[in-house]
Design a protein around this motif. Structure first.
Motif, PDB file in Angstrom:
ATOM      1  N   UNK A 201      10.014 121.792 -26.347  1.00  0.00           N
ATOM      2  CA  UNK A 201      11.149 121.659 -25.431  1.00  0.00           C
ATOM      3  C   UNK A 201      11.036 122.623 -24.254  1.00  0.00           C
ATOM      4  N   UNK A 202      10.591 123.851 -24.505  1.00  0.00           N
ATOM      5  CA  UNK A 202      10.435 124.815 -23.406  1.00  0.00           C
ATOM      6  C   UNK A 202       9.408 124.330 -22.385  1.00  0.00           C
ATOM      7  N   UNK A 203       8.346 123.691 -22.853  1.00  0.00           N
ATOM      8  CA  UNK A 203       7.324 123.169 -21.944  1.00  0.00           C
ATOM      9  C   UNK A 203       7.896 122.070 -21.063  1.00  0.00           C
ATOM     10  N   UNK A 204       8.740 121.220 -21.623  1.00  0.00           N
ATOM     11  CA  UNK A 204       9.356 120.141 -20.841  1.00  0.00           C
ATOM     12  C   UNK A 204      10.151 120.731 -19.684  1.00  0.00           C
ATOM     13  N   UNK A 205      10.990 121.708 -19.967  1.00  0.00           N
ATOM     14  CA  UNK A 205      11.841 122.266 -18.921  1.00  0.00           C
ATOM     15  C   UNK A 205      11.073 123.146 -17.945  1.00  0.00           C
ATOM     16  N   UNK A 206      10.003 123.791 -18.384  1.00  0.00           N
ATOM     17  CA  UNK A 206       9.162 124.533 -17.450  1.00  0.00           C
ATOM     18  C   UNK A 206       8.500 123.577 -16.462  1.00  0.00           C
ATOM     19  N   UNK A 207       8.102 122.405 -16.933  1.00  0.00           N
ATOM     20  CA  UNK A 207       7.481 121.417 -16.043  1.00  0.00           C
ATOM     21  C   UNK A 207       8.480 120.845 -15.045  1.00  0.00           C
ATOM     22  N   UNK A 208       9.761 120.774 -15.395  1.00  0.00           N
ATOM     23  CA  UNK A 208      10.773 120.329 -14.438  1.00  0.00           C
ATOM     24  C   UNK A 208      10.774 121.221 -13.199  1.00  0.00           C
ATOM     25  N   UNK A 209      10.615 122.516 -13.398  1.00  0.00           N
ATOM     26  CA  UNK A 209      10.652 123.453 -12.279  1.00  0.00           C
ATOM     27  C   UNK A 209       9.381 123.424 -11.440  1.00  0.00           C
ATOM     28  N   UNK A 210       8.300 122.895 -11.980  1.00  0.00           N
ATOM     29  CA  UNK A 210       7.039 122.833 -11.239  1.00  0.00           C
ATOM     30  C   UNK A 210       6.980 121.653 -10.278  1.00  0.00           C
ATOM     31  N   UNK A 211       7.789 120.637 -10.502  1.00  0.00           N
ATOM     32  CA  UNK A 211       7.778 119.445  -9.650  1.00  0.00           C
ATOM     33  C   UNK A 211       8.700 119.678  -8.462  1.00  0.00           C
ATOM     34  N   UNK A 212       8.191 119.564  -7.226  1.00  0.00           N
ATOM     35  CA  UNK A 212       9.045 119.766  -6.057  1.00  0.00           C
ATOM     36  C   UNK A 212      10.105 118.662  -5.943  1.00  0.00           C
ATOM     37  N   UNK A 213      11.236 119.004  -5.378  1.00  0.00           N
ATOM     38  CA  UNK A 213      12.340 118.061  -5.243  1.00  0.00           C
ATOM     39  C   UNK A 213      11.963 116.867  -4.373  1.00  0.00           C
ATOM     40  N   UNK A 214      11.072 117.038  -3.414  1.00  0.00           N
ATOM     41  CA  UNK A 214      10.697 115.961  -2.503  1.00  0.00           C
ATOM     42  C   UNK A 214       9.555 115.097  -3.049  1.00  0.00           C
ATOM     43  N   UNK A 215       9.167 115.295  -4.286  1.00  0.00           N
ATOM     44  CA  UNK A 215       8.039 114.549  -4.844  1.00  0.00           C
ATOM     45  C   UNK A 215       8.373 113.087  -5.082  1.00  0.00           C
ATOM     46  N   UNK A 216       9.634 112.771  -5.274  1.00  0.00           N
ATOM     47  CA  UNK A 216      10.033 111.389  -5.547  1.00  0.00           C
ATOM     48  C   UNK A 216      10.861 110.865  -4.392  1.00  0.00           C
ATOM     49  N   UNK A 217      10.568 109.661  -3.926  1.00  0.00           N
ATOM     50  CA  UNK A 217      11.319 109.117  -2.802  1.00  0.00           C
ATOM     51  C   UNK A 217      12.778 108.869  -3.167  1.00  0.00           C
ATOM     52  N   UNK A 218      13.628 109.029  -2.168  1.00  0.00           N
ATOM     53  CA  UNK A 218      15.064 108.850  -2.341  1.00  0.00           C
ATOM     54  C   UNK A 218      15.534 107.850  -1.300  1.00  0.00           C
ATOM     55  N   UNK A 219      16.471 106.987  -1.680  1.00  0.00           N
ATOM     56  CA  UNK A 219      17.033 106.048  -0.705  1.00  0.00           C
ATOM     57  C   UNK A 219      18.053 106.772   0.159  1.00  0.00           C
ATOM     58  N   UNK A 220      17.947 106.526   1.452  1.00  0.00           N
ATOM     59  CA  UNK A 220      18.890 107.144   2.389  1.00  0.00           C
ATOM     60  C   UNK A 220      20.164 106.313   2.460  1.00  0.00           C
ATOM     61  N   UNK A 221      21.123 106.773   3.252  1.00  0.00           N
ATOM     62  CA  UNK A 221      22.374 106.038   3.412  1.00  0.00           C
ATOM     63  C   UNK A 221      22.161 104.676   4.051  1.00  0.00           C
ATOM     64  N   UNK A 222      21.077 104.515   4.828  1.00  0.00           N
ATOM     65  CA  UNK A 222      20.742 103.235   5.467  1.00  0.00           C
ATOM     66  C   UNK A 222      19.945 102.324   4.542  1.00  0.00           C
ATOM     67  N   UNK A 223      19.816 102.680   3.292  1.00  0.00           N
ATOM     68  CA  UNK A 223      19.093 101.927   2.279  1.00  0.00           C
ATOM     69  C   UNK A 223      17.586 101.891   2.542  1.00  0.00           C
ATOM     70  N   UNK A 224      17.058 102.910   3.231  1.00  0.00           N
ATOM     71  CA  UNK A 224      15.625 103.060   3.451  1.00  0.00           C
ATOM     72  C   UNK A 224      15.101 104.120   2.499  1.00  0.00           C
ATOM     73  N   UNK A 225      13.821 103.960   2.128  1.00  0.00           N
ATOM     74  CA  UNK A 225      13.227 104.970   1.256  1.00  0.00           C
ATOM     75  C   UNK A 225      12.839 106.186   2.089  1.00  0.00           C
ATOM     76  N   UNK A 226      13.355 107.346   1.706  1.00  0.00           N
ATOM     77  CA  UNK A 226      13.025 108.579   2.395  1.00  0.00           C
ATOM     78  C   UNK A 226      11.848 109.240   1.714  1.00  0.00           C
TER      79      UNK A 226
END
Length: 124
Positions: free
Chosen positions: A94-119
């Protein structure tokens, strides 16, 4: 609008204590039940009917004390304490899972913007 599920976990605890006795015999019994579950998103933890990788912890504790006055100068004390438990978790610690969460940058996964475009950005 799509509902986004956040991270949440549930914890339950139940305690029962009994105490009593008389002049020569006294007792105390405590039963304690605890469980924790549901930290990971349920959409990704149920792989089949036979396997569930959700983190769950169960624990049952029992404590008993008995005091007996056999004579005015002879006293007997008896104590019993035990815990039985079970942990269910993914194969990775479990500790390894949560340590890996902190290693992944927040911008690594695309997010939909308010205009419904992938950011995104040029790096990720």
């Amino acid at each position: 609008m799509k509902k986004v599920r956040g991270i949440s976990a549930k914890k339950n605890q139940f305690n029962v204590m009994m105490r009593g006795g008389g002049k020569r015999v006294r007792y105390m019994a405590l039963l304690d039940y605890k469980n924790k579950f549901g930290l990971l998103n349920e959409d990704y933890t149920h792989y089949s009917d036979r396997y569930n990788s959700q983190i769950r912890t169960y624990e049952l504790g029992l404590r008993m004390n008995l005091d007996v006055d056999i004579t005015s100068s002879t006293k007997m004390k008896f104590g019993l304490y035990g815990i039985i438990g079970e942990d269910k978790r993914p194969n990775t610690d479990i500790n390894t899972i949560f340590q890996n969460f902190y290693k992944v940058p927040a911008a690594a996964f695309p997010v939909k913007t308010l205009n419904n475009n992938w950011g995104s950005n040029t790096l990720f």
